[in-house]
Design an enzyme around this catalytic site. Structure first.
Site, PDB file in Angstrom:
ATOM      1  N   HIS A   1       0.758  -1.218   0.097  1.00 12.32           N
ATOM      2  CA  HIS A   1      -0.043   0.209  -0.057  1.00 12.32           C
ATOM      3  C   HIS A   1       0.929   1.230  -0.052  1.00 12.32           C
ATOM      4  CE1 HIS A   1       0.933   0.153   4.220  1.00 12.32           C
ATOM      5  NE2 HIS A   1       0.416   1.295   4.404  1.00 12.32           N
TER       6      HIS A   1
HETATM    7  C1  UD1 Z   1      -2.498   6.007   5.813  1.00 15.09           C
HETATM    8  C2  UD1 Z   1      -0.991   6.374   6.474  1.00 15.09           C
HETATM    9  C3  UD1 Z   1      -0.150   5.373   6.329  1.00 15.09           C
HETATM   10  C4  UD1 Z   1      -0.509   3.518   7.039  1.00 15.09           C
HETATM   11  C5  UD1 Z   1      -1.969   3.509   6.165  1.00 15.09           C
HETATM   12  C6  UD1 Z   1      -2.402   2.275   6.645  1.00 15.09           C
HETATM   13  C7  UD1 Z   1      -0.813   8.790   6.313  1.00 15.09           C
HETATM   14  C8  UD1 Z   1       0.207   9.786   5.819  1.00 15.09           C
HETATM   15  N1  UD1 Z   1      -0.531   7.260   5.715  1.00 15.09           N
HETATM   16  O1  UD1 Z   1      -2.179   5.550   4.556  1.00 15.09           O
HETATM   17  O2  UD1 Z   1       1.271   5.713   7.184  1.00 15.09           O
HETATM   18  O3  UD1 Z   1       0.493   2.763   6.600  1.00 15.09           O
HETATM   19  O4  UD1 Z   1      -2.895   4.747   6.324  1.00 15.09           O
HETATM   20  O5  UD1 Z   1      -3.739   1.974   6.072  1.00 15.09           O
HETATM   21  O6  UD1 Z   1      -1.238   9.107   7.306  1.00 15.09           O
HETATM   22  N2  UD1 Z   1      -9.272   4.907   1.395  1.00 15.09           N
HETATM   23  C9  UD1 Z   1     -10.370   4.236   1.302  1.00 15.09           C
HETATM   24  N3  UD1 Z   1     -11.211   3.890   2.607  1.00 15.09           N
HETATM   25  C10 UD1 Z   1     -10.758   4.420   3.620  1.00 15.09           C
HETATM   26  C11 UD1 Z   1      -9.349   5.078   3.879  1.00 15.09           C
HETATM   27  C12 UD1 Z   1      -8.706   5.269   2.577  1.00 15.09           C
HETATM   28  O7  UD1 Z   1     -10.974   4.115   0.440  1.00 15.09           O
HETATM   29  O8  UD1 Z   1     -11.464   4.037   4.720  1.00 15.09           O
HETATM   30  C13 UD1 Z   1      -8.569   5.142   0.461  1.00 15.09           C
HETATM   31  C14 UD1 Z   1      -8.818   6.477  -0.339  1.00 15.09           C
HETATM   32  O9  UD1 Z   1      -8.914   6.449  -1.508  1.00 15.09           O
HETATM   33  C15 UD1 Z   1      -7.714   7.417   0.014  1.00 15.09           C
HETATM   34  C16 UD1 Z   1      -6.781   6.426   0.140  1.00 15.09           C
HETATM   35  O10 UD1 Z   1      -7.126   5.235   0.369  1.00 15.09           O
HETATM   36  O11 UD1 Z   1      -7.509   8.564  -0.819  1.00 15.09           O
HETATM   37  C17 UD1 Z   1      -5.425   6.793   0.927  1.00 15.09           C
HETATM   38  O12 UD1 Z   1      -5.814   7.025   2.307  1.00 15.09           O
HETATM   39  P1  UD1 Z   1      -4.923   7.834   3.434  1.00 15.09           P
HETATM   40  O13 UD1 Z   1      -5.676   7.731   4.718  1.00 15.09           O
HETATM   41  O14 UD1 Z   1      -4.567   9.237   2.706  1.00 15.09           O
HETATM   42  O15 UD1 Z   1      -3.676   7.020   3.589  1.00 15.09           O
HETATM   43  P2  UD1 Z   1      -3.418   5.616   3.369  1.00 15.09           P
HETATM   44  O16 UD1 Z   1      -2.739   5.063   2.235  1.00 15.09           O
HETATM   45  O17 UD1 Z   1      -4.429   4.703   3.855  1.00 15.09           O
END
Ligand code: UD1
Length: 369
Positions: A212
């Site tokens: 991820h």
């Molecule tokens: C975040 C953390 C990362 C951690 C990861 C675990 C930061 C900078 N990154 O990354 O350190 O390892 O969480 O999962 O804080 N999305 C969904 N549903 C959700 C959450 C996210 O669909 O409930 C999708 C969305 O498209 C979103 C993308 O995942 O834009 C990224 O989510 P985000 O919270 O920005 O970062 P992660 O990649 O999850």
């Protein structure tokens, strides 16, 4: 006047935070002097990334949810800050406790520090040395503004000292994520059940993979190469691949869905904690870019190949079962073949990864506040 217990506002925002906060919240509930108030920023919001974990970990529902959702780093961080400030204004004389390195961690620490509220950082001092990782920025900044820093491994103390953080603020207490692992291991869901629920044919021996990190999934060429690499490993041993929503979205956007067809990659949706524990425990080999899984495989004694060039968790390599293999397919394949032929790297469990880190943290908090 009898004073009630002092409030410790415990912040969670994203999936890896829940396993870290759960034992701390439980230990605070047992304390006569301190009481937890659980705030969820809403950085992660899908039930699969969220409610399921609260239920499995026996965590109380958050006292408040800031519902920030997904956005750019700047917008997400700013939204957490704006919505967290009123929570602090309504709590008398609180302490703010943040875990890990996600955007919610730095956002809430920064709001509290500017208001003169004590900040406690759990999992302090980890450094990858790679400022291209958003988490590295979050770690460095959170540690700088924290009053009390709890570390999971010995490497952290030297990192913090090098950044000028006074040693008396730093306490080596061990790993709260391993508290959760130790407590839940007997409840791990057998892999056959997880695979059957996902409509996949239960495998015998299998490898487990998660991807991820932006560096691995945001570039379609890099992501395509990694999927091809897993497909090749799959020719020998099925590869179970629970997909983070971010990775699923990138695969779809890059038109890579077809790359999984005809392979023995078993793609699943995001899994709950107990299903992941069952999968990790039973896997012959794990290939991942997750920080938490590097630690969990070390605790479980399962060989792990980390698809990154660096790790902020060097004790998993020095003592544990982890090997850094980068993202070059030839190197990953060679390391996987070696691990499968030899049974993989053996390891031992780092100091204080023993299921009691949260009790140590609360003991220090009771002494300090
Ligand atoms: C975040 C953390 C990362 C951690 C990861 C675990 C930061 C900078 N990154 O990354 O350190 O390892 O969480 O999962 O804080 N999305 C969904 N549903 C959700 C959450 C996210 O669909 O409930 C999708 C969305 O498209 C979103 C993308 O995942 O834009 C990224 O989510 P985000 O919270 O920005 O970062 P992660 O990649 O999850």
């Amino acid at each position: 006047m009898v004073k009630g217990p002092r409030t410790v506002i415990c912040v969670v925002g994203a999936r890896p935070n829940y396993m870290k906060a759960a034992p701390i919240v439980a230990a605070l509930r047992r304390s006569a002097r301190l009481a937890p108030l659980l705030v969820h920023t809403g950085q992660h919001y899908d039930p699969d990334m969220n409610e399921r974990f609260f239920a499995e970990l026996g965590m109380p529902a958050p006292d408040s949810n800031l519902e920030v959702g997904s956005a750019s780093h700047a917008v997400q961080t700013a939204q957490v800050m704006m919505r967290f400030e009123p929570v602090l204004d309504s709590a008398p004389d609180p302490i703010v406790l943040v875990v890990g390195d996600v955007n919610s961690t730095i956002a809430c620490a920064l709001v509290a520090a500017k208001k003169g509220i004590p900040v406690v950082h759990v999992e302090a001092g980890l450094r990858s040395g790679d400022r291209a990782m958003p988490e590295e920025i979050n770690r460095v900044l959170t540690d700088q503004i924290s009053d009390l820093l709890f570390t999971t491994e010995k490497s952290a103390a030297a990192n913090l000292a090098a950044e000028g953080i006074a040693a008396q603020r730093v306490h080596f207490v061990g790993n709260v994520m391993i508290d959760t692992l130790v407590a839940n291991l007997p409840r791990a869901i057998p892999p056959a059940e997880t695979l059957a629920t996902a409509g996949q044919i239960p495998a015998g021996r299998f490898a487990l993979s998660t991807l991820h990190r932006p560096a691995n999934v945001d570039d379609p060429v890099v992501l395509g190469r990694l999927l091809d690499c897993l497909a090749e490993i799959g020719a020998g041993l099925p590869v179970v691949l629970p997909l983070h929503p971010r990775t699923r979205a990138r695969i779809d956007a890059a038109g890579l869905t077809g790359r999984l067809d005809g392979t023995r990659i078993l793609a699943l949706g995001p899994q709950g904690y107990l299903a992941m524990l069952g999968l990790m425990k039973a896997a012959t080999l794990v290939l991942t870019d997750s920080g938490g899984i590097q630690e969990e495989t070390t605790a479980l004694g399962i060989p792990c190949l980390t698809l990154r060039d660096n790790t902020e968790r060097p004790s998993t390599v020095e003592f544990g079962t982890n090997t850094l293999v980068g993202r070059d397919p030839a190197r990953i394949l060679a390391a996987a073949r070696t691990a499968l032929a030899t049974g993989g790297k053996a390891g031992r469990i780092p100091e204080f990864w023993d299921g009691h880190a949260a009790d140590r943290i609360v003991a220090v908090l009771e002494d300090s506040f």
